[in-house]
Motif scaffolding. Structure first.
Motif, PDB file in Angstrom:
ATOM      1  N   LEU A 188      33.423  33.647  51.429  1.00 26.16           N
ATOM      2  CA  LEU A 188      32.974  32.784  50.329  1.00 26.16           C
ATOM      3  C   LEU A 188      33.845  32.978  49.088  1.00 26.16           C
ATOM      4  CD1 LEU A 188      29.083  33.079  50.648  1.00 26.16           C
ATOM      5  CD2 LEU A 188      30.516  31.110  51.219  1.00 26.16           C
ATOM      6  N   ALA A 189      34.234  34.241  48.805  1.00 29.71           N
ATOM      7  CA  ALA A 189      35.118  34.499  47.665  1.00 29.71           C
ATOM      8  C   ALA A 189      36.464  33.832  47.867  1.00 29.71           C
ATOM      9  CB  ALA A 189      35.300  36.011  47.487  1.00 29.71           C
ATOM     10  N   LEU A 190      36.962  33.871  49.110  1.00 30.99           N
ATOM     11  CA  LEU A 190      38.231  33.195  49.405  1.00 30.99           C
ATOM     12  C   LEU A 190      38.111  31.694  49.182  1.00 30.99           C
ATOM     13  CD1 LEU A 190      41.109  33.378  50.517  1.00 30.99           C
ATOM     14  CD2 LEU A 190      40.149  33.176  52.818  1.00 30.99           C
ATOM     15  N   ALA A 191      36.977  31.115  49.574  1.00 33.39           N
ATOM     16  CA  ALA A 191      36.773  29.680  49.379  1.00 33.39           C
ATOM     17  C   ALA A 191      36.629  29.333  47.897  1.00 33.39           C
ATOM     18  CB  ALA A 191      35.550  29.220  50.156  1.00 33.39           C
ATOM     19  N   LEU A 192      35.893  30.160  47.152  1.00 31.79           N
ATOM     20  CA  LEU A 192      35.675  29.871  45.731  1.00 31.79           C
ATOM     21  C   LEU A 192      36.942  30.029  44.913  1.00 31.79           C
ATOM     22  CD1 LEU A 192      32.227  31.606  45.063  1.00 31.79           C
ATOM     23  CD2 LEU A 192      32.690  29.169  45.361  1.00 31.79           C
ATOM     24  N   ALA A 193      37.857  30.896  45.367  1.00 29.98           N
ATOM     25  CA  ALA A 193      39.070  31.173  44.594  1.00 29.98           C
ATOM     26  C   ALA A 193      39.971  29.953  44.459  1.00 29.98           C
ATOM     27  CB  ALA A 193      39.844  32.321  45.238  1.00 29.98           C
ATOM     28  N   VAL A 194      39.812  28.973  45.319  1.00 34.64           N
ATOM     29  CA  VAL A 194      40.660  27.776  45.249  1.00 34.64           C
ATOM     30  C   VAL A 194      39.882  26.582  44.693  1.00 34.64           C
ATOM     31  CG1 VAL A 194      42.186  28.525  47.109  1.00 34.64           C
ATOM     32  CG2 VAL A 194      40.111  27.242  47.667  1.00 34.64           C
ATOM     33  N   THR A 195      38.781  26.876  44.016  1.00 39.07           N
ATOM     34  CA  THR A 195      37.988  25.827  43.385  1.00 39.07           C
ATOM     35  C   THR A 195      37.756  26.175  41.923  1.00 39.07           C
ATOM     36  OG1 THR A 195      35.817  26.828  43.840  1.00 39.07           O
ATOM     37  CG2 THR A 195      36.792  25.477  45.580  1.00 39.07           C
ATOM     38  N   ASP A 196      37.213  25.221  41.168  1.00 37.39           N
ATOM     39  CA  ASP A 196      36.853  25.473  39.771  1.00 37.39           C
ATOM     40  C   ASP A 196      35.347  25.721  39.642  1.00 37.39           C
ATOM     41  OD1 ASP A 196      35.935  22.962  40.334  1.00 37.39           O
ATOM     42  OD2 ASP A 196      36.616  22.054  38.443  1.00 37.39           O
ATOM     43  N   TYR A 197      34.806  26.436  40.615  1.00 35.70           N
ATOM     44  CA  TYR A 197      33.360  26.693  40.651  1.00 35.70           C
ATOM     45  C   TYR A 197      32.920  27.392  39.370  1.00 35.70           C
ATOM     46  CZ  TYR A 197      28.852  27.735  42.819  1.00 35.70           C
ATOM     47  OH  TYR A 197      27.508  27.789  43.122  1.00 35.70           O
ATOM     48  N   SER A 198      31.991  26.794  38.659  1.00 33.12           N
ATOM     49  CA  SER A 198      31.531  27.325  37.370  1.00 33.12           C
ATOM     50  C   SER A 198      30.044  27.025  37.225  1.00 33.12           C
ATOM     51  CB  SER A 198      32.315  26.694  36.217  1.00 33.12           C
ATOM     52  OG  SER A 198      32.069  25.303  36.161  1.00 33.12           O
ATOM     53  N   LEU A 208      45.337  32.762  35.631  1.00 32.49           N
ATOM     54  CA  LEU A 208      45.231  34.207  35.434  1.00 32.49           C
ATOM     55  C   LEU A 208      46.550  34.805  34.979  1.00 32.49           C
ATOM     56  CD1 LEU A 208      43.039  35.418  38.448  1.00 32.49           C
ATOM     57  CD2 LEU A 208      42.452  35.518  36.028  1.00 32.49           C
ATOM     58  N   PHE A 209      47.630  34.394  35.633  1.00 30.41           N
ATOM     59  CA  PHE A 209      48.932  34.957  35.287  1.00 30.41           C
ATOM     60  C   PHE A 209      49.384  34.543  33.896  1.00 30.41           C
ATOM     61  CE2 PHE A 209      49.762  34.875  40.098  1.00 30.41           C
ATOM     62  CZ  PHE A 209      49.165  36.125  40.232  1.00 30.41           C
ATOM     63  N   GLY A 210      48.754  33.524  33.343  1.00 31.05           N
ATOM     64  CA  GLY A 210      49.043  33.126  31.974  1.00 31.05           C
ATOM     65  C   GLY A 210      48.041  33.628  30.965  1.00 31.05           C
ATOM     66  N   THR A 211      47.127  34.500  31.405  1.00 28.45           N
ATOM     67  CA  THR A 211      46.099  35.045  30.514  1.00 28.45           C
ATOM     68  C   THR A 211      46.498  36.446  30.071  1.00 28.45           C
ATOM     69  OG1 THR A 211      44.390  33.799  31.694  1.00 28.45           O
ATOM     70  CG2 THR A 211      43.661  35.619  30.286  1.00 28.45           C
ATOM     71  N   LEU A 268      38.355  45.082  37.230  1.00 27.14           N
ATOM     72  CA  LEU A 268      36.994  44.793  37.672  1.00 27.14           C
ATOM     73  C   LEU A 268      36.112  44.387  36.490  1.00 27.14           C
ATOM     74  CD1 LEU A 268      35.726  44.790  40.458  1.00 27.14           C
ATOM     75  CD2 LEU A 268      34.765  47.035  39.989  1.00 27.14           C
ATOM     76  N   TYR A 269      36.331  44.997  35.331  1.00 27.92           N
ATOM     77  CA  TYR A 269      35.597  44.618  34.123  1.00 27.92           C
ATOM     78  C   TYR A 269      35.927  43.165  33.749  1.00 27.92           C
ATOM     79  CZ  TYR A 269      33.452  45.292  29.518  1.00 27.92           C
ATOM     80  OH  TYR A 269      32.647  45.206  28.424  1.00 27.92           O
ATOM     81  N   PHE A 270      37.211  42.835  33.813  1.00 31.58           N
ATOM     82  CA  PHE A 270      37.638  41.468  33.521  1.00 31.58           C
ATOM     83  C   PHE A 270      37.007  40.481  34.495  1.00 31.58           C
ATOM     84  CE2 PHE A 270      40.642  37.981  34.281  1.00 31.58           C
ATOM     85  CZ  PHE A 270      40.767  37.465  33.001  1.00 31.58           C
ATOM     86  N   MET A 271      36.957  40.863  35.785  1.00 32.06           N
ATOM     87  CA  MET A 271      36.343  39.998  36.787  1.00 32.06           C
ATOM     88  C   MET A 271      34.857  39.799  36.505  1.00 32.06           C
ATOM     89  SD  MET A 271      36.097  40.584  40.915  1.00 32.06           S
ATOM     90  CE  MET A 271      34.753  41.773  40.723  1.00 32.06           C
ATOM     91  N   PHE A 272      34.171  40.871  36.100  1.00 33.95           N
ATOM     92  CA  PHE A 272      32.747  40.770  35.781  1.00 33.95           C
ATOM     93  C   PHE A 272      32.517  39.805  34.618  1.00 33.95           C
ATOM     94  CE2 PHE A 272      29.143  42.158  33.212  1.00 33.95           C
ATOM     95  CZ  PHE A 272      28.116  42.165  34.152  1.00 33.95           C
ATOM     96  N   LYS A 301      29.747  36.506  32.600  1.00 32.37           N
ATOM     97  CA  LYS A 301      29.621  36.249  31.168  1.00 32.37           C
ATOM     98  C   LYS A 301      30.043  34.832  30.839  1.00 32.37           C
ATOM     99  CE  LYS A 301      31.074  37.996  26.637  1.00 32.37           C
ATOM    100  NZ  LYS A 301      31.881  39.032  25.920  1.00 32.37           N
ATOM    101  N   TRP A 302      31.170  34.409  31.429  1.00 34.78           N
ATOM    102  CA  TRP A 302      31.671  33.058  31.165  1.00 34.78           C
ATOM    103  C   TRP A 302      31.400  32.107  32.325  1.00 34.78           C
ATOM    104  CZ3 TRP A 302      32.253  33.380  26.323  1.00 34.78           C
ATOM    105  CH2 TRP A 302      32.829  34.500  25.736  1.00 34.78           C
ATOM    106  N   TRP A 303      30.881  32.608  33.425  1.00 42.12           N
ATOM    107  CA  TRP A 303      30.515  31.816  34.599  1.00 42.12           C
ATOM    108  C   TRP A 303      31.697  31.058  35.189  1.00 42.12           C
ATOM    109  CZ3 TRP A 303      26.213  32.633  37.190  1.00 42.12           C
ATOM    110  CH2 TRP A 303      25.145  33.243  36.524  1.00 42.12           C
ATOM    111  N   ASN A 304      32.888  31.621  35.075  1.00 42.29           N
ATOM    112  CA  ASN A 304      34.053  31.074  35.762  1.00 42.29           C
ATOM    113  C   ASN A 304      34.158  31.759  37.128  1.00 42.29           C
ATOM    114  OD1 ASN A 304      34.784  29.452  33.550  1.00 42.29           O
ATOM    115  ND2 ASN A 304      35.895  31.161  32.608  1.00 42.29           N
ATOM    116  N   LEU A 305      33.269  31.359  38.037  1.00 46.92           N
ATOM    117  CA  LEU A 305      33.161  32.068  39.304  1.00 46.92           C
ATOM    118  C   LEU A 305      34.382  31.854  40.189  1.00 46.92           C
ATOM    119  CD1 LEU A 305      29.397  31.352  40.040  1.00 46.92           C
ATOM    120  CD2 LEU A 305      30.415  33.427  39.121  1.00 46.92           C
ATOM    121  N   GLY A 306      35.025  30.725  40.083  1.00 49.00           N
ATOM    122  CA  GLY A 306      36.242  30.504  40.849  1.00 49.00           C
ATOM    123  C   GLY A 306      37.348  31.446  40.416  1.00 49.00           C
TER     124      GLY A 306
END
Length: 293
Positions: A29-39, A60-63, A249-253, A258-263
């Motif tokens: 599911l994480a692999l599937a969500l990573a290629v979407t803008d799931y929020s 991410l690479f631009g953040t 991991l903190y950034f991912m959390f 916090k921002w609900w950017n699950l993708g």
């Protein structure tokens, strides 16, 4: 399939089902969500979900905060792994000496922090590291050193958390090393001692090769643990000061809950998985080179 094989599959089926539900399915599911803008918008309406391919990864690479978190995680692993393994191995070697009394008691005392709740221990350490009334600063004051803002100074926050994490996981590696040291052949140690080998030479040429596989296991586990550091900086510093203790991991959390950017959070999880996998492969190759595997 024979009767014994059917019985074997019957016994392992519950465990396989748990692994499938708890590990394999979330990973897919994480692999599937990573290629979407799931929020949070997609949570309310799945029609708002879009396939964006590698968009999350390019974002991410631009953040800058992601790179800051990656650098902080690298610092934690670079300094924390040698601290954790070195201190626990030294303690195991000391407890392996025949002259040490009450070995079981010492092992229990040193192992106790590992089974303590991370959150409870982190709160206690917050008081120990307090600038005004912390026990550590009180001890430094006795030898003429002024108080240190351990959790409020960007230069001191990472060392403070490293000390806490090393103390927290110290006991596990110590018990593992103690078990490995008890399996070192005593006849080889005695032969080396009779040949005039020093304590360091006996450790280098007899003990270290014998405990090599255990040392590799401890290194792999410690690296994975420090790369996934989260609870300690979350409780003690909330990622501060000045984002000096934000880990991957903190950034991912924060991105996910916090921002609900699950993708994007899923993309971070995949990057973290790739980093751990790469480090594990490198350590395994090193272990094979030194014939520890």
């Amino acid at each position: 399939m024979t009767r014994q094989e059917r019985a074997a599959w019957l016994f392992v089926a519950p465990v396989l089902a748990i692994i499938l539900l708890v590990l394999v399915l979330p990973a897919l599911l994480a692999l599937a969500l990573a290629v979407t803008d799931y929020s949070i918008y997609a949570l309310a309406d799945l029609s708002a979900l879009r396939f964006i391919g590698l968009g999350n990864f390019t974002d991410l690479f631009g953040t800058p905060l992601f790179w800051r978190a990656l650098g902080n995680t690298a610092l934690f692993a670079l300094f924390g792994v040698p601290m954790a393994i070195g201190s626990s191995l030294a303690a195991a070697l000391l407890l392996d000496e025949a002259t040490v009394r009450w070995k079981p008691l010492w092992r229990v005392v040193l192992f106790a922090p590992y089974v303590t709740s991370v959150v409870a221990a982190a709160v206690v350490w917050q008081f120990l590291l307090n600038t005004r009334f912390g026990l550590l600063n009180y001890g430094l004051g006795l030898i003429g050193i002024g108080p240190v803002d351990w959790l409020g100074n960007p230069r001191a926050s990472i060392p403070a958390i490293l000390i806490f994490v090393t103390w927290k996981i110290f006991g596990y590696n110590m018990i593992v090393f103690s078990a490995a040291l008890s399996a070192v052949p005593h006849d080889l140690m005695e032969a080396a001692r009779l040949d005039g080998a020093s304590r360091w030479e006996r450790f280098r040429h007899v003990t270290l090769p014998a405990i090599g596989p255990t040392l590799l296991l401890a290194a792999v586990m410690s690296v994975a643990g420090f790369v996934q550091l989260f609870a300690e900086p979350y409780v003690m510093t909330m990622g501060g000061p000045s984002q000096s203790t934000v880990t991957v991991l903190y950034f991912m959390f924060d991105e996910g809950f916090k921002w609900w950017n699950l993708g994007q959070a899923s993309a971070v999880a995949l990057i973290l998985f790739a980093i751990i996998l790469l480090l594990t492969v490198v350590q395994t190759r090193i272990g094979r080179r030194y014939e520890w595997l």
